[in-house]
Structure formats: C-alpha cells, structure tokens
Motif scaffolding. Structure first.
Motif, PDB file in Angstrom:
ATOM      1  N   ARG A 116     -95.844  -2.280  28.166  1.00 26.25           N
ATOM      2  CA  ARG A 116     -94.739  -2.695  29.037  1.00 26.25           C
ATOM      3  C   ARG A 116     -94.342  -4.141  28.767  1.00 26.25           C
ATOM      4  O   ARG A 116     -93.157  -4.473  28.617  1.00 26.25           O
ATOM      5  CB  ARG A 116     -95.157  -2.532  30.505  1.00 26.25           C
ATOM      6  N   GLN A 117     -95.332  -5.028  28.705  1.00 24.32           N
ATOM      7  CA  GLN A 117     -95.062  -6.440  28.474  1.00 24.32           C
ATOM      8  C   GLN A 117     -94.561  -6.684  27.055  1.00 24.32           C
ATOM      9  O   GLN A 117     -93.726  -7.551  26.823  1.00 24.32           O
ATOM     10  CB  GLN A 117     -96.318  -7.271  28.737  1.00 24.32           C
ATOM     11  N   LEU A 118     -95.065  -5.897  26.100  1.00 24.83           N
ATOM     12  CA  LEU A 118     -94.590  -6.020  24.720  1.00 24.83           C
ATOM     13  C   LEU A 118     -93.105  -5.691  24.635  1.00 24.83           C
ATOM     14  O   LEU A 118     -92.325  -6.400  23.984  1.00 24.83           O
ATOM     15  CB  LEU A 118     -95.392  -5.070  23.814  1.00 24.83           C
ATOM     16  N   ALA A 119     -92.701  -4.634  25.316  1.00 23.51           N
ATOM     17  CA  ALA A 119     -91.299  -4.224  25.285  1.00 23.51           C
ATOM     18  C   ALA A 119     -90.385  -5.260  25.934  1.00 23.51           C
ATOM     19  O   ALA A 119     -89.312  -5.575  25.415  1.00 23.51           O
ATOM     20  CB  ALA A 119     -91.137  -2.875  25.980  1.00 23.51           C
ATOM     21  N   VAL A 120     -90.823  -5.808  27.053  1.00 26.40           N
ATOM     22  CA  VAL A 120     -89.958  -6.746  27.771  1.00 26.40           C
ATOM     23  C   VAL A 120     -89.833  -8.078  27.035  1.00 26.40           C
ATOM     24  O   VAL A 120     -88.865  -8.820  27.227  1.00 26.40           O
ATOM     25  CB  VAL A 120     -90.472  -6.965  29.211  1.00 26.40           C
ATOM     26  N   MET A 121     -90.803  -8.385  26.141  1.00 30.88           N
ATOM     27  CA  MET A 121     -90.757  -9.637  25.390  1.00 30.88           C
ATOM     28  C   MET A 121     -90.107  -9.471  24.022  1.00 30.88           C
ATOM     29  O   MET A 121     -90.249 -10.328  23.137  1.00 30.88           O
ATOM     30  CB  MET A 121     -92.178 -10.189  25.215  1.00 30.88           C
ATOM     31  N   SER A 122     -89.368  -8.398  23.809  1.00 33.22           N
ATOM     32  CA  SER A 122     -88.793  -8.108  22.494  1.00 33.22           C
ATOM     33  C   SER A 122     -87.912  -9.238  21.968  1.00 33.22           C
ATOM     34  O   SER A 122     -87.865  -9.482  20.754  1.00 33.22           O
ATOM     35  CB  SER A 122     -87.991  -6.802  22.543  1.00 33.22           C
ATOM     36  N   ALA A 123     -87.238  -9.951  22.858  1.00 35.66           N
ATOM     37  CA  ALA A 123     -86.360 -11.039  22.416  1.00 35.66           C
ATOM     38  C   ALA A 123     -87.145 -12.220  21.864  1.00 35.66           C
ATOM     39  O   ALA A 123     -86.580 -13.069  21.165  1.00 35.66           O
ATOM     40  CB  ALA A 123     -85.485 -11.501  23.579  1.00 35.66           C
ATOM     41  N   PHE A 124     -88.439 -12.277  22.165  1.00 30.07           N
ATOM     42  CA  PHE A 124     -89.277 -13.374  21.710  1.00 30.07           C
ATOM     43  C   PHE A 124     -89.918 -13.076  20.344  1.00 30.07           C
ATOM     44  O   PHE A 124     -90.508 -13.957  19.741  1.00 30.07           O
ATOM     45  CB  PHE A 124     -90.415 -13.628  22.712  1.00 30.07           C
ATOM     46  N   LEU A 125     -89.812 -11.826  19.901  1.00 31.33           N
ATOM     47  CA  LEU A 125     -90.538 -11.385  18.704  1.00 31.33           C
ATOM     48  C   LEU A 125     -89.656 -11.424  17.470  1.00 31.33           C
ATOM     49  O   LEU A 125     -89.395 -10.416  16.824  1.00 31.33           O
ATOM     50  CB  LEU A 125     -91.085  -9.970  18.933  1.00 31.33           C
ATOM     51  N   GLY A 126     -89.182 -12.591  17.144  1.00 33.58           N
ATOM     52  CA  GLY A 126     -88.345 -12.734  15.961  1.00 33.58           C
ATOM     53  C   GLY A 126     -86.885 -12.917  16.311  1.00 33.58           C
ATOM     54  O   GLY A 126     -86.470 -12.789  17.468  1.00 33.58           O
ATOM     55  N   PRO A 127     -86.063 -13.228  15.309  1.00 37.62           N
ATOM     56  CA  PRO A 127     -84.656 -13.599  15.546  1.00 37.62           C
ATOM     57  C   PRO A 127     -83.729 -12.438  15.891  1.00 37.62           C
ATOM     58  O   PRO A 127     -82.648 -12.645  16.424  1.00 37.62           O
ATOM     59  CB  PRO A 127     -84.255 -14.238  14.209  1.00 37.62           C
ATOM     60  N   ASP A 128     -84.134 -11.199  15.588  1.00 37.42           N
ATOM     61  CA  ASP A 128     -83.251 -10.047  15.776  1.00 37.42           C
ATOM     62  C   ASP A 128     -83.845  -9.101  16.821  1.00 37.42           C
ATOM     63  O   ASP A 128     -84.703  -8.267  16.514  1.00 37.42           O
ATOM     64  CB  ASP A 128     -83.065  -9.316  14.433  1.00 37.42           C
ATOM     65  N   GLN A 129     -83.387  -9.212  18.063  1.00 40.02           N
ATOM     66  CA  GLN A 129     -83.941  -8.392  19.142  1.00 40.02           C
ATOM     67  C   GLN A 129     -83.669  -6.911  18.924  1.00 40.02           C
ATOM     68  O   GLN A 129     -84.532  -6.060  19.210  1.00 40.02           O
ATOM     69  CB  GLN A 129     -83.372  -8.831  20.489  1.00 40.02           C
ATOM     70  N   THR A 130     -82.485  -6.590  18.405  1.00 45.93           N
ATOM     71  CA  THR A 130     -82.140  -5.182  18.189  1.00 45.93           C
ATOM     72  C   THR A 130     -83.080  -4.534  17.179  1.00 45.93           C
ATOM     73  O   THR A 130     -83.574  -3.411  17.389  1.00 45.93           O
ATOM     74  CB  THR A 130     -80.685  -5.056  17.693  1.00 45.93           C
ATOM     75  N   ALA A 131     -83.361  -5.245  16.091  1.00 43.22           N
ATOM     76  CA  ALA A 131     -84.274  -4.720  15.066  1.00 43.22           C
ATOM     77  C   ALA A 131     -85.684  -4.561  15.628  1.00 43.22           C
ATOM     78  O   ALA A 131     -86.377  -3.572  15.338  1.00 43.22           O
ATOM     79  CB  ALA A 131     -84.284  -5.650  13.853  1.00 43.22           C
ATOM     80  N   THR A 132     -86.093  -5.526  16.431  1.00 42.04           N
ATOM     81  CA  THR A 132     -87.433  -5.462  17.028  1.00 42.04           C
ATOM     82  C   THR A 132     -87.548  -4.266  17.961  1.00 42.04           C
ATOM     83  O   THR A 132     -88.548  -3.528  17.938  1.00 42.04           O
ATOM     84  CB  THR A 132     -87.749  -6.748  17.803  1.00 42.04           C
ATOM     85  N   GLU A 133     -86.536  -4.043  18.798  1.00 45.02           N
ATOM     86  CA  GLU A 133     -86.582  -2.921  19.735  1.00 45.02           C
ATOM     87  C   GLU A 133     -86.536  -1.577  19.012  1.00 45.02           C
ATOM     88  O   GLU A 133     -87.158  -0.610  19.454  1.00 45.02           O
ATOM     89  CB  GLU A 133     -85.434  -3.027  20.730  1.00 45.02           C
ATOM     90  N   THR A 134     -85.822  -1.509  17.901  1.00 49.64           N
ATOM     91  CA  THR A 134     -85.787  -0.272  17.117  1.00 49.64           C
ATOM     92  C   THR A 134     -87.182   0.057  16.599  1.00 49.64           C
ATOM     93  O   THR A 134     -87.626   1.214  16.634  1.00 49.64           O
ATOM     94  CB  THR A 134     -84.810  -0.419  15.939  1.00 49.64           C
ATOM     95  N   LEU A 135     -87.893  -0.977  16.135  1.00 50.35           N
ATOM     96  CA  LEU A 135     -89.258  -0.779  15.662  1.00 50.35           C
ATOM     97  C   LEU A 135     -90.183  -0.379  16.802  1.00 50.35           C
ATOM     98  O   LEU A 135     -90.980   0.562  16.683  1.00 50.35           O
ATOM     99  CB  LEU A 135     -89.764  -2.058  14.995  1.00 50.35           C
ATOM    100  N   LEU A 136     -90.088  -1.061  17.920  1.00 49.26           N
ATOM    101  CA  LEU A 136     -90.956  -0.778  19.062  1.00 49.26           C
ATOM    102  C   LEU A 136     -90.721   0.635  19.601  1.00 49.26           C
ATOM    103  O   LEU A 136     -91.651   1.294  20.083  1.00 49.26           O
ATOM    104  CB  LEU A 136     -90.720  -1.801  20.178  1.00 49.26           C
TER     105      LEU A 136
END
Length: 349
Positions: free
Chosen positions: A267-287
C-alpha cells in the motif's frame, strides 16, 4: 521521653502546633517500648492515654509540607509554562518561514519537483532497523553519497535546498536549520505544490480558483503530525552504500523488499510512486504488474481523478510522515532561543 521529642520536632513546624495536642512532659504516664524503623514506616506504635500516635504527627506534618511545597511551586510552574509557550511560538514562526522560503524556491523551479521527492525518499530510506542507523539525517548532502548511482540526477534538487538553507539560516535566531529537517520539509513543500497544481488544472488553469479548491477540499490539516517532527539531527558522515535501490532499474520485488525492511508494505509502495524516479506513470505501470500492489495503484489512480483526492493525499501524507522519522530522535527544543529581555526603565508610560 516521647513528650520532649514531640515538642522539639514540632517546633520546626509552627503552623502545625495548633493542630497537634502535645502530651504532658511527665514521663511516668507513658509506657516504654522499643521502636523499629524501616523505610520511614513505624512497625510499632507509641500512644498516650488519649490515643495520640506518632503516626498521626507524621501524617499531619507530611500533609502540611506537601501543601506548602505546592503553594510555593506556583510561580515556578507558571514560569515553566510561559517558557514552553515561548519556545513553541518560536519554532512555529520559524517553521512557517521555512515553508514560505521552500514554497517560493520550488515555485520558481517546478521541474525539480520529481527530483526533490526522490531526494527526500532516498535520504530517509537509508535507515537500517538492525543497526538503527541511517534514516532522514541529511547524509545525502555529502558528495560521496549524492554521487552514488541511486542518486543520479538529484544534485540540482540538493542545490535548491542549499540555496534555501542560506536564506533560512540568515533569519533563524535559534541557529542554522539542519539538512535533515530541511530535506524532509522540502519534500512536504513539493507534495503540496503537486496537489495545488492538480487543483489548478481541475479549474481550467485558473490559479485563484485552484487555490480555493485546494483549500476547500485538500487535506492540509493532515500535516499536523508531520509538522511536529521538527528538530532532526544531521549525520556527520555519509550513510553506508547499498541501502537504496536504483528506482528506475529496480524490480517490483526489490522495491517491496526495501519498503518491507522499514516496516512498509504494498500500500505504501503504491502511494509513494511519485517518489520512485522521474516518471510516475512508468513507475505505476511497473508496480501494477504485481498482484499485491495492483489494487493500491488502481485505488490511488481513481482517487486522483476526484476533486478532493482524499484517499491518495491522506495516505501519502501518512506514509511520508512515517518515513521522515525513521530512526530519528526529535529535539523539541531545537531552534529556540532566549527571549529578548525588556528594559523596563526605557518603557514609556
């Protein structure tokens, strides 16, 4: 014998004398008995024919002394409360100025927001539970740490924080702000800027209406606990290597393992997606490829489409608050200073 001792003992407490009947000095009227004293407790009692016991004397004296101490402590308590209020006001005023400085700096360079968020996260996630070391301690400011692969591209964000620190230190009366505090509050300022920007977009780009929308529907009040964590101490050297993944290259499992190591889950990993690198959309697609993380990614994506974004914003603030205190001992007296003394001789009546 007891009569003489009773008079001598009570003579040091004149306010008690009217309350305590002093027995006659005639020793023949009282029995002689051995007394054992342990931890100030009488195991045997001596009483006169009127039923007066030494325990009664001690009770009365204890009550009187206690009342006198309470009465005399009033001024001390008042002064302590006043000093505490002064310190709270000092810290509150400084924190307000810090937020204003950071907000201005970030508004001037909004393109650095993703880097600021990652910088904030990477400084905090060096925490190691086993050794109780690392955490949000400002160690990322050291060249040996900011130059690591996981911190690639974050130097400009650190430069912004350095410039803000110079300005803040110039007006801080309680000493320079710690990097540990400033980096976390920069993350907060960046988060607020993203929510405000989203509100402005939802009002068709009208900045005034966007601010009103965010004020009316935003979760600004949820920052209360975060704001209390003010007084972190700076590390004096870089944190050990190997504690932070390279977010743009890490697998979902590596991300989950890192968050789990500090007590956080999918849950916390998903909500912090904007913090995990410069591209939030790419990060959320991976998650979203992970069945444990997917429901939370969808939940927050849906929340961001609403006017208030409440679920997303509240969970994000809660998670960032926890991350910002990992392994830190907060000094509640940091940045306070002696109040200026008033020379009453110069007051005009």
């Amino acid at each position: 014998m007891f009569g003489k001792m009773g008079v001598s003992f009570l003579s040091t407490f004149p306010s008690m004398l009217p309350l305590v009947p002093v027995p006659s000095l005639s020793a023949t009227r009282y029995p002689t008995q051995a007394v054992t004293i342990r931890c100030n407790k009488m195991e045997a009692e001596i009483c006169d024919e009127n039923g007066f016991r030494r325990r009664d004397i001690l009770k009365c004296i204890g009550a009187t002394v206690g009342m006198e101490l309470i009465a005399s402590s009033g001024k001390f308590v008042e002064e302590a409360c006043a000093a505490d209020l002064i310190q709270r006001r000092q810290r509150s005023e400084l924190l307000s100025s810090i937020k204003g400085t950071l907000s201005t700096a970030i508004n001037g360079k909004p393109d650095l927001i993703p880097s600021i968020l990652t910088l904030t996260l990477n400084d905090a996630l060096t925490y190691d539970k086993a050794t109780k070391s690392g955490g949000p301690n400002g160690s990322i400011r050291f060249s040996s740490e900011i130059s690591r692969p996981e911190n690639k591209g974050l130097s400009a964000a650190l430069d912004l924080i350095e410039e803000a620190k110079k300005e803040i230190d110039s007006f801080s009366k309680g000493g320079p702000i710690s990097y540990a505090d400033l980096i976390q509050y920069a993350g907060q300022a960046a988060v607020k800027a993203t929510f405000l920007a989203a509100a402005i977009r939802k009002t068709g780009g009208n900045e005034e209406k966007g601010k009103l929308l965010y004020t009316a529907y935003g979760s600004n009040g949820q920052w209360g606990l975060f704001d209390k964590q003010f007084g972190r101490t700076d590390a004096q050297e870089a944190d050990p290597e190997g504690r932070i993944p390279q977010w743009d290259k890490a697998s979902v499992k590596e991300m989950k393992d890192k968050f789990s190591a500090v007590g956080l889950g999918p849950r916390q990993l998903a909500v912090m997606s904007a913090f995990l690198g410069p591209d939030q959309t790419a990060t959320e697609t991976l998650l979203a490829s992970d069945p444990e993380v997917l429901p939370w990614v969808q939940k927050y994506q849906q929340s961001r489409e609403t006017v208030s974004q409440t679920n997303y914003e509240v969970d994000l603030i809660t998670t960032l608050t926890k991350l910002s205190t990992l392994g830190q001992q907060i000094n509640s007296e940091a940045y306070t200073y002696p109040p200026q003394k008033v020379d009453i001789t110069k007051l005009k009546l």
